[in-house]
Scaffold this active site. Structure first.
Site, short mmCIF file in Angstrom:
data_model
loop_
_atom_site.label_atom_id
_atom_site.label_comp_id
_atom_site.label_asym_id
_atom_site.label_seq_id
_atom_site.Cartn_x
_atom_site.Cartn_y
_atom_site.Cartn_z
N GLU A 21 37.59 49.93 37.95
CA GLU A 21 37.20 50.23 39.33
C GLU A 21 37.72 51.58 39.84
O GLU A 21 36.94 52.37 40.38
CB GLU A 21 37.64 49.09 40.26
CG GLU A 21 36.73 47.87 40.08
CD GLU A 21 37.35 46.57 40.58
OE1 GLU A 21 38.40 46.62 41.23
OE2 GLU A 21 36.76 45.51 40.31
N LYS A 72 36.99 35.62 41.68
CA LYS A 72 37.48 36.62 40.73
C LYS A 72 38.94 36.36 40.34
O LYS A 72 39.36 36.71 39.24
CB LYS A 72 37.33 37.99 41.37
CG LYS A 72 37.56 39.16 40.45
CD LYS A 72 37.19 40.43 41.19
CE LYS A 72 37.45 41.68 40.39
NZ LYS A 72 37.00 42.87 41.15
N ASP A 114 43.78 51.66 44.80
CA ASP A 114 42.68 50.73 44.99
C ASP A 114 43.22 49.34 45.31
O ASP A 114 43.65 48.62 44.42
CB ASP A 114 41.82 50.72 43.71
CG ASP A 114 40.63 49.77 43.80
OD1 ASP A 114 40.49 49.06 44.81
OD2 ASP A 114 39.84 49.74 42.84
N ASP A 149 29.55 46.37 41.48
CA ASP A 149 30.95 46.12 41.82
C ASP A 149 31.06 44.63 42.11
O ASP A 149 30.59 44.15 43.14
CB ASP A 149 31.33 46.95 43.06
CG ASP A 149 32.73 46.63 43.59
OD1 ASP A 149 33.43 45.81 42.94
OD2 ASP A 149 33.11 47.19 44.63
#
Lengths: 169, 639
Positions: B181, B81, B204, B19
């Site tokens: 994800e 990210k 999420d 992850d």
């Protein structure tokens, strides 16, 4: 367009049992999905990807009424070409309905009555498709197929109208 | 029983799940059927996604890098990210206050470049350092690792996915698959809680990205119905809102000192964490003359972050609509991502979906655990008989006359998928087309994300409309686009040079890779040979297994050809001649096509027979069935 009924190995009918279709989709996915071939030879991996692309496309097409109509008619040898036009009376009817939608929207009125009216027109035409394809021999007899074809052309306009109404809320 | 762990060099390499998060990253694996995170010496699974570049060229990753946030804020990169697959001129880049960015020079790829101690680093390089650290940790624990499943936000576009893959390549990690994800989280949930059927929403909210996914679970098939989100929305935005508020309360005005801004962001995060359990928290800011401190109540905090949380609403409603599932008929809502610990988020989700959300599995670890399960499935160990069927989050289209986008693949299409589009020339003697590929839902090209431009040329000059090119757009199982073109007149395949609008070219990545080796040239060749040997050995093993199981599907000649190709490749591997290995691998691949096709055919037939509805069985005779399908495929191949 590939025939989604063939890819999924399902009988060619207008009404479908969505649960059965999904079950078949899952069973075939289990058999051909690339994840199942990650440790196999490159030739098998490519083929798995190709079959899965075809399977996913068939699943997409078969769930959509218009694509189902197109697939049924094409398989029966009476495809609807892109240039096919409905008769003038239907075009007039569609224009009137579209104006009514615009008016309702501009005045902020509910489109419920229109939704019902379009729904009823769609049901009329879909009856011809059920007549031709559901519970019958495939391909259907000529006159039934002819009527299904004409209904299919009209449905192209009616489904689009329904989508426009859907997009309004 | 206190077993001494002995490193066994002959043990099979372990596939891992990673992850790669905005704030934190984790690596996990599956041992004895149970997904487990790799822990550090403090039993902590989390590696903060922070990279500090020191003046001497050294880099520090993770917890130890956190200290440098205060001493050298500009050279310590957090939340990298958010810059993956982004351009220098993106709004996201320009609104960040903490870094110095270098503009792209003429001829350079349009990517973000952080300036650290006079050198420039791209987000791909920063992320590759985080991946390297995770890889090192996993190798310490497991010995050799066999590739990784890396998770990405479901709403990541093609450029963001490509950047993630590039980072893995730089880190020397083989990417088994990019997995969304929320889908990974659902996989961990399904496996971990032994749920076998039902329809779920996965909400999420991470540090920098938001995804909502609606999926159904049936007999071990995890089928994603729809997905939506925002790849620039997360806990960072809450921190930013709180930091701005705190600085304003302290009487500070923009532009802020970079160090002060960074400290305020960190303080905002600390306050946010504290307000998860407490109803008030005291924040402190070091100003030039004194320390400013003030109480922030939960109610004040909630008011500050409400606009951020409310931004998740429209995506949830649209995903529900796209899935065709009513929120009342959901069996549960699963919370994933650290930001879902915030009480306001929980109450907002509960209200939106009219039910209490599920939090059985640690929202920080669930994604990595799911990725590990998927890695295990892909390695074919069959500890879990699950299958993930995912979708593409964004519509894919091309620009047509007047800057209008023509949709080619609709959002929420099940992947892998492909759609072909016919192009024809509009001028006499025209020899090429310029094609601009876009991703997004808007009608105008300028409102969508530009993915790539490519030129289709080498068309024989003819009268307008005579040349017909069939361009196939394909979204693979990683959610990534590939393009192929064919001249329908000549049947000739055209190569397509795709120039990404954002992101590095293959050569850029290759160059970075070379720079990271000391003896570049030799290393490159050694690496190539190793890769080819590994690939050849995989092909040999897979082919032998297929022959052992289904060799009866081949006639004598085909069998002899396949055996010959197998033996030839085995000899080539022994000779360790790189080029011979490549050629023999290709030859074996060709010889294995008949067997592959018939095995596929058999598998499909068995699947249809499996537990088919009786009515289907009796009527299937009119369908031409799989045989016709396969023979058509063969016919196409012969062309």
């Amino acid at each position: 367009m590939n025939d989604p009924f063939e890819t999924l190995g399902l009988a060619r009918t207008f009404e479908i049992d969505l649960r059965a279709v999904e079950q078949r989709f899952r069973d075939l996915s289990r058999a051909v999905h690339p994840d199942r071939f990650a440790d196999k030879s490159p030739a098998e991996r490519r083929m798995a990807a190709e079959q899965t692309v075809a399977l996913n496309d068939a699943f997409r097409l078969i769930r959509d009424s218009m694509n189902r109509v197109l697939a049924l008619l094409a398989a029966a040898g009476k495809p609807i070409h892109e240039t096919a036009r409905a008769e003038p009376s239907l075009l007039m009817e569609i224009m009137e309905l579209r104006e009514a939608i615009d008016d309702a929207r501009n005045d902020g009125r509910s489109t419920e009555a229109l939704v019902t009216r379009v729904g009823a027109r769609i049901a009329d035409e879909e009856a011809s498709l059920k007549d031709a394809f559901d519970g019958k021999r495939f391909p259907p007899e000529r006159d039934m197929l002819e009527r299904a074809y004409e209904a299919g052309v009209r449905l192209k306009y009616l489904y689009r109208l329904r989508d426009e109404l859907d997009a309004l809320d | 029983m206190g077993l001494l762990q002995i490193f066994d060099p002959s043990a099979m390499p372990t596939p891992v799940g990673i992850d790669l998060g905005t704030t934190n990253s984790l690596v996990a694996w599956v041992g004895d059927g149970v997904p487990t995170s790799v822990l550090d010496c403090d039993d902590d699974p989390i590696v903060p996604s922070v990279v500090a570049y020191l003046p001497d060229g050294q880099t520090i990753v993770g917890k130890e890098a956190l200290a440098y946030l205060y001493t050298q804020p500009k050279e310590t990169i957090v939340s990298v990210k958010r810059y993956m697959g982004r351009g220098y001129d993106d709004a996201e880049t320009t609104r960040e206050r903490g870094y110095t960015f270098a503009p792209a020079r003429e001829g350079q790829a349009n990517v973000v470049r952080f300036v650290v101690h006079g050198r420039e680093v791209t987000p791909v390089e920063v992320s590759s350092l985080i991946l390297k650290e995770l890889k090192r940790r996993a190798e310490d624990k497991l010995g050799a690792i066999a590739g990784a499943v890396i998770t990405v936000p479901a709403y990541f576009d093609d450029a963001q996915r490509q950047a993630t893959k590039d980072a893995a390549r730089l880190a020397g990690l083989e990417v088994l698959r990019l997995v969304n994800e929320p889908t990974a989280a659902a996989l961990a949930y399904g496996i971990g809680t032994h749920r076998t059927t039902g329809t779920y929403a996965v909400y999420d909210l991470g540090g920098g990205t938001f995804d909502i996914t609606i999926l159904s679970l049936d007999d071990g098939v995890f089928q994603v119905r729809s997905t939506g989100g925002d790849s620039q929305l997360g806990g960072d935005d809450m921190d930013r809102a709180v930091a701005l508020h705190m600085l304003a309360r302290a009487g500070q005005t923009e532009p802020f000192d970079q160090g002060m801004w960074r400290a305020a962001m960190l303080e905002a995060r600390r306050v946010k964490h504290e307000l998860t359990d407490k109803t008030e928290s005291t924040f402190e800011l070091e100003l030039s003359s004194h320390t400013f401190s003030k109480v922030l109540t939960r109610a004040e905090f909630d008011a500050l972050i409400l606009p951020v949380v409310e931004r998740t609403g429209p995506a949830c409603r649209r995903a529900l609509k796209d899935s065709g599932i009513d929120s009342k008929s959901l069996d549960g809502v699963v919370l994933v991502g650290g930001s879902t610990r915030v009480p306001l988020v929980r109450s907002y989700v509960a209200k939106l979906f009219q039910r209490e959300p599920l939090t059985d599995i640690d929202p920080d670890q669930v994604v990595a655990l799911g990725a590990a399960v998927q890695a295990d499935i892909l390695a074919g160990t069959q500890q879990h008989d699950a299958l993930v069927v995912d979708v593409t989050p964004l519509s894919l289209g091309i620009e047509t006359m007047g800057g209008i986008v023509e949709k080619i693949i609709a959002r929420n299409s099940t992947i892998p998928c492909a759609r072909a589009q016919q192009f024809t020339t509009y001028a006499d003697g025209q020899t090429g087309f310029d094609i601009h590929v876009l991703q997004g839902e808007r009608e105008l090209a300028r409102d969508c994300r530009s993915l790539a431009r490519f030129k289709l040329d080498g068309i024989k000059p003819q009268t307008a409309g005579a040349a017909r090119m069939l361009v196939t757009f394909r979204v693979d199982e990683n959610g990534m686009l590939t393009v192929a073109a064919k001249d329908e007149g000549t049947g000739k395949e055209h190569s397509v040079e795709v120039k990404p609008s954002y992101g590095l070219s293959d050569e850029d990545v290759e160059k970075m890779l070379l720079e990271s080796y000391e003896h570049a040239e030799e290393d490159l060749r050694a690496r190539q040979l190793t890769e080819r040997v590994v690939e050849a050995e995989q092909v040999i093993a897979a082919t032998k297994k297929a022959v052992a199981k289904d060799g009866d599907l081949l006639d004598e000649d085909e069998r002899a050809e396949l055996d010959g190709a197998l033996a030839a490749l085995e000899r080539a591997v022994q000779s360790r001649e790189s080029e011979a290995i490549r050629l023999r691998t290709e030859a074996l691949d060709r010889a294995s096509i008949p067997l592959a096709e018939r095995r596929m055919n058999r598998a499909m037939r068995e699947a249809m027979k499996g537990r088919s509805v009786e009515s289907v069985e009796s009527e299937v005779s009119h369908a031409r069935g799989v045989d016709a399908h396969v023979s058509e495929h063969e016919a196409r191949r012969e062309h």
